[in-house]
Design an enzyme around this catalytic site. Structure first.
Site, PDB file in Angstrom:
ATOM      1  N   HIS A 100       0.859  -1.190   0.000  1.00  0.00           N
ATOM      2  CA  HIS A 100       0.000   0.000   0.000  1.00  0.00           C
ATOM      3  C   HIS A 100       0.895   1.240   0.000  1.00  0.00           C
ATOM      4  CE1 HIS A 100      -2.558   3.200   1.523  1.00  0.00           C
ATOM      5  NE2 HIS A 100      -3.539   2.539   0.950  1.00  0.00           N
ATOM      6  N   GLU A 172      -3.504   2.460  -7.268  1.00  0.00           N
ATOM      7  CA  GLU A 172      -3.854   3.565  -6.382  1.00  0.00           C
ATOM      8  C   GLU A 172      -2.856   4.696  -6.585  1.00  0.00           C
ATOM      9  OE1 GLU A 172      -6.264   2.073  -2.887  1.00  0.00           O
ATOM     10  OE2 GLU A 172      -4.229   1.522  -2.387  1.00  0.00           O
TER      11      GLU A 172
HETATM   12  P1  PGA Z   1      -8.917   6.778  -0.017  1.00  0.00           P
HETATM   13  O1  PGA Z   1      -7.842   5.629   0.291  1.00  0.00           O
HETATM   14  O2  PGA Z   1     -10.123   6.126  -0.590  1.00  0.00           O
HETATM   15  O3  PGA Z   1      -9.169   7.417   1.331  1.00  0.00           O
HETATM   16  O4  PGA Z   1      -8.277   7.739  -0.965  1.00  0.00           O
HETATM   17  C1  PGA Z   1      -7.631   4.599  -0.628  1.00  0.00           C
HETATM   18  C2  PGA Z   1      -6.577   3.665  -0.089  1.00  0.00           C
HETATM   19  O5  PGA Z   1      -5.656   4.122   0.618  1.00  0.00           O
HETATM   20  O6  PGA Z   1      -6.635   2.456  -0.357  1.00  0.00           O
END
Ligand code: PGA
Length: 250
Positions: A100, A172
């Protein structure tokens, strides 16, 4: 046309929920989504380590899969502060989130750390959920493709074709996580198609079956448009899923 006929939706609750908070969230989520149990939806929740044991009691006989936010690449040993695959098995985890953005950028984990973790997660029978994403600077310098392909090539270096059948990827973009800025549906599609191409170069046909989830400020107002795109197979939600009813809205 969508590549996969299943939608994957999950939330990583980061360092927000206590054991009690997680239990009440899951109990509510389970009730609110009971009618979706037989639909083509894979629902998963990734709470804090301390919540996993009690969370497992709520999710074990439900349609909700349980994930862990991180994992060590060894079964046991001198790794103070780490949690091993054996320990995660004990508490009913089936999905392991690896790499992550906060692990990479706050805790300075690199692609080689992710490689060891994805390999171990796959060997241990978990679904590895490898998270990748470029920073704003990398994007502005036109390095999104290079960055993502490096993260995939190193992070998945030891994954075999057979293991690739159980792999999930989350795209992401670092600039979109927790910032309120989201990739447009078109940007997400373009990057997801690129990710699938990199996966296909390594794993061939298995890439067509690999769920590629989008994450980064996903919310009810933008989720449907993003998830409708051909190569977007679902989402990994942070902030907008902290309340069960908001997660269900997505
Ligand atoms: P967020 O986080 O939806 O708050 O932007 C996504 C994540 O960190 O997986």
């Amino acid at each position: 046309m969508k590549k996969l006929n299943r939608l994957y939706l999950g939330t990583n609750t980061k360092m927000y929920k206590t054991i009690a908070d997680t239990a009440s969230f899951l109990t509510q989520l389970r009730q609110l989504t009971e009618d979706l149990a037989d639909s083509p939806l894979t629902l998963f929740v990734i709470p804090s380590f301390t919540s996993l044991e009690s969370a497992n009691r709520i999710t074990s006989r439900s349609h909700i899969r349980l994930g862990a936010q991180n994992m060590c690449w060894e079964d046991q040993g001198q790794f103070t502060g780490e949690i091993s695959p054996v320990m995660l098995k004990e508490v009913g985890v089936s999905v392991v989130e690896i790499g992550h953005s906060e692990r990479r950028h706050v805790f300075r984990e690199d692609d080689f750390d992710q490689e060891k973790k994805t390999a171990k997660a796959a060997q241990s029978g978990f679904t590895p959920l490898l998270c990748i994403g470029e920073t704003l600077i990398q994007r502005e310098y036109g390095l999104s493709g290079e960055t993502l392909s490096t993260q995939l090539k190193v992070g998945l270096h030891s994954i075999t074709g057979e293991q690739a059948k159980h792999l999930w990827i989350a795209y992401e973009p670092v600039w979109a996580i927790g910032t309120g800025k989201t990739a447009t549906a078109e940007q997400a599609q373009e990057i997801h198609a690129y990710i699938r191409k990199v996966l296909a170069a390594k794993f061939g046909a298995a890439a067509e079956e690999c769920p590629i989830l989008y994450g980064g400020s996903c919310k009810p107002s933008n989720a449907a448009e993003i998830f409708a795109k051909e190569d977007v197979d679902g989402g990994l939600i942070g902030g907008a899923a902290l309340k069960a009813e908001d997660f269900v809205a997505i």
